[in-house]
Design an enzyme around this catalytic site. Structure first.
Site, PDB file in Angstrom:
ATOM      1  N   ASP A  71      49.312 -41.395  24.857  1.00  0.00           N
ATOM      2  CA  ASP A  71      50.625 -40.750  24.982  1.00  0.00           C
ATOM      3  C   ASP A  71      50.914 -40.274  26.408  1.00  0.00           C
ATOM      4  OD1 ASP A  71      51.146 -41.174  22.334  1.00  0.00           O
ATOM      5  OD2 ASP A  71      50.869 -39.091  21.716  1.00  0.00           O
ATOM      6  N   PHE A  85      50.678 -41.957  28.992  1.00  0.00           N
ATOM      7  CA  PHE A  85      50.980 -43.106  29.839  1.00  0.00           C
ATOM      8  C   PHE A  85      52.322 -43.766  29.542  1.00  0.00           C
ATOM      9  CE2 PHE A  85      46.481 -42.417  29.910  1.00  0.00           C
ATOM     10  CZ  PHE A  85      46.204 -42.467  31.268  1.00  0.00           C
ATOM     11  N   PHE A  86      53.227 -43.023  28.928  1.00  0.00           N
ATOM     12  CA  PHE A  86      54.569 -43.567  28.721  1.00  0.00           C
ATOM     13  C   PHE A  86      55.249 -43.735  30.075  1.00  0.00           C
ATOM     14  CE2 PHE A  86      54.148 -42.148  24.297  1.00  0.00           C
ATOM     15  CZ  PHE A  86      54.637 -43.283  23.662  1.00  0.00           C
ATOM     16  N   ASP A 129      57.930 -47.312  20.669  1.00  0.00           N
ATOM     17  CA  ASP A 129      56.865 -47.741  19.766  1.00  0.00           C
ATOM     18  C   ASP A 129      56.390 -49.166  20.052  1.00  0.00           C
ATOM     19  OD1 ASP A 129      59.184 -48.915  18.909  1.00  0.00           O
ATOM     20  OD2 ASP A 129      58.870 -48.523  16.790  1.00  0.00           O
ATOM     21  N   THR A 148      44.528 -36.979  17.332  1.00  0.00           N
ATOM     22  CA  THR A 148      44.236 -35.861  18.232  1.00  0.00           C
ATOM     23  C   THR A 148      43.386 -34.812  17.529  1.00  0.00           C
ATOM     24  OG1 THR A 148      46.272 -36.283  19.441  1.00  0.00           O
ATOM     25  CG2 THR A 148      45.266 -34.119  19.744  1.00  0.00           C
ATOM     26  N   THR A 149      43.631 -34.572  16.270  1.00  0.00           N
ATOM     27  CA  THR A 149      42.821 -33.611  15.515  1.00  0.00           C
ATOM     28  C   THR A 149      41.356 -34.064  15.485  1.00  0.00           C
ATOM     29  OG1 THR A 149      44.699 -33.003  14.129  1.00  0.00           O
ATOM     30  CG2 THR A 149      42.502 -32.502  13.266  1.00  0.00           C
ATOM     31  N   GLY A 186      46.516 -38.119  12.807  1.00  0.00           N
ATOM     32  CA  GLY A 186      45.280 -37.348  12.877  1.00  0.00           C
ATOM     33  C   GLY A 186      44.380 -37.704  14.045  1.00  0.00           C
ATOM     34  N   THR A 239      51.600 -42.724  14.412  1.00  0.00           N
ATOM     35  CA  THR A 239      52.021 -41.462  15.002  1.00  0.00           C
ATOM     36  C   THR A 239      51.811 -40.342  13.980  1.00  0.00           C
ATOM     37  OG1 THR A 239      53.646 -42.630  16.320  1.00  0.00           O
ATOM     38  CG2 THR A 239      53.977 -40.270  16.065  1.00  0.00           C
TER      39      THR A 239
END
Length: 147
Positions: free
Chosen positions: A49, A51-52, A69, A30-31, A28, A25
């Site tokens: 994320d 699909f929680f 998690d 998404t960056t 990096g 988590t």
């Protein structure tokens, strides 16, 4: 950098690539994904994320806190929409707002007479490499580690 590795795929086998990017988590993912999307043609992303499961379906640990998690906190059946991308990447891309234009400076056109396009789907998530059915469809897998 990861971009030359992605562009070195054997294009004679397929013009569709699914790339998995995993990390802890805030590691990096998404960056990196956002930069790849800006530099790769016909590229879209699926974020794990998104699909929680709803809070009332999330397990509570011995400490009394919700366990987000673990793989069971995610609706992996719904995440399998990735298979729809395999069937028709253009339709999938349009439904996700991706303009279907080929950037020939990044991915050269094939010598074939028919116009071929490369389509890239990036799947990113922190538990990406723990779900075998998903791992089996990834053409390339990366795990970002932070020192």
């Amino acid at each position: 950098m990861i971009l030359p590795l992605i562009l070195s795929f054997d294009r004679s086998k397929s013009m569709k690539y699914i790339i998995g990017i995993g990390s802890i988590t805030d590691g990096g993912k998404t960056t990196l994904t956002n930069r790849l999307i800006k530099n790769l043609p016909n590229c879209c992303v699926v974020h794990q994320d998104d699909f929680f499961k709803p809070r009332d379906q999330t397990e509570v640990g011995e400490d009394g806190f919700k366990e987000y998690d673990v793989i069971t906190a995610l609706d992996m059946n719904t995440m399998s929409r990735i298979y729809a991308w395999l069937e028709n990447p253009v339709k999938f891309e349009k439904s996700h707002g991706v303009k279907n234009t080929l950037d020939t400076e990044i991915v050269p056109k094939s010598d074939h007479k028919e116009k071929e396009e490369t389509h890239v789907l990036i799947v990113e998530g922190f538990l990406l490499h723990t779900y075998r059915p998903l791992m089996d469809v990834l053409n390339q897998r990366y795990f970002i580690s932070i020192p």
